[in-house]
Design an enzyme around this catalytic site. Structure first.
Site, PDB file in Angstrom:
ATOM      1  CE  LYS A  28      -3.641   2.650   1.116  1.00 40.08           C
ATOM      2  NZ  LYS A  28      -3.251   3.919   0.563  1.00 40.08           N
ATOM      3  CD  GLU A  83      -1.231   6.074  -4.783  1.00 38.37           C
ATOM      4  OE1 GLU A  83      -0.909   7.022  -4.034  1.00 38.37           O
ATOM      5  OE2 GLU A  83      -2.406   5.831  -5.087  1.00 38.37           O
TER       6      GLU A  83
END
Length: 186
Positions: A28, A83
């Site tokens: 994550k 990201e």
């Protein structure tokens, strides 16, 4: 988020509750979300997630984001989501140089603020970590990861296993955790 497991015991219980043949675990990341659009293999647009429905066009930052291929091997339209991150060690060095009023609280805020600026800032050392592929026409995680690697993206650290033994999975989680402690990841 693994139903918010916080201990090895909670994680072991979570794994044992599943009766699946294949498990995929990805790290994550806490970065700024970015959608990268390609048409016939050429990068045509970068967009932030914004408020979840409407983001900003940040294509002017394309040349300052590492690990973001300008060309890929694909015909048609495809989106790569991921990201934009700044490594912790880079964040600390950059933040140290900023005046107190401009210091960021964390790497995510610095990455997001940099993306939302009108002026590209290569010294901020933005990196793109690919998380998913939209438009490839499959629903298999391994094919997405293979596509990303083949096209020179840096995907999230992933473990794909045909067993769901808690020992193997915990070892992988510890491997990812160590990267955060050592300052590899944001």
């Amino acid at each position: 988020s693994l139903e918010k497991c916080n201990t090895k015991e909670e994680f072991t219980k979570w794994v044992k509750d599943f009766e699946v043949e294949e498990v995929v675990i990805e790290e994550k990341l806490d970065g700024a979300s970015l959608d990268v659009k390609y048409e016939n293999g050429l990068l045509v647009q970068l967009a932030t997630r914004g408020n979840g429905e409407l983001g900003s066009n940040v294509t002017h930052h394309a040349d300052t984001i590492a690990d973001l291929p300008r060309k890929i091997d694909h015909k048609g339209r495809i989106n790569i989501r991921g990201e934009v991150v700044i490594n912790i060690s880079d964040f600390q060095a950059i933040n140290e140089e900023l005046p107190d009023e401009d210091k960021a609280k964390n790497p995510r805020n610095l990455a997001s603020g940099t993306l939302n600026s009108d002026t590209p800032m290569p010294e901020r050392k933005l990196r793109f970590i690919a998380c998913s592929v939209i438009g490839l026409g499959n629903d298999e995680e391994m094919k997405d990861i293979s596509f990303l690697v083949k096209n020179k993206f840096k995907p999230t650290k992933s473990l794909i296993t045909v067993t769901n033994t808690d020992t193997e999975l915990i070892e992988f989680v510890e491997y990812i955790r160590k990267g955060y402690i050592d300052g590899e990841r944001a």
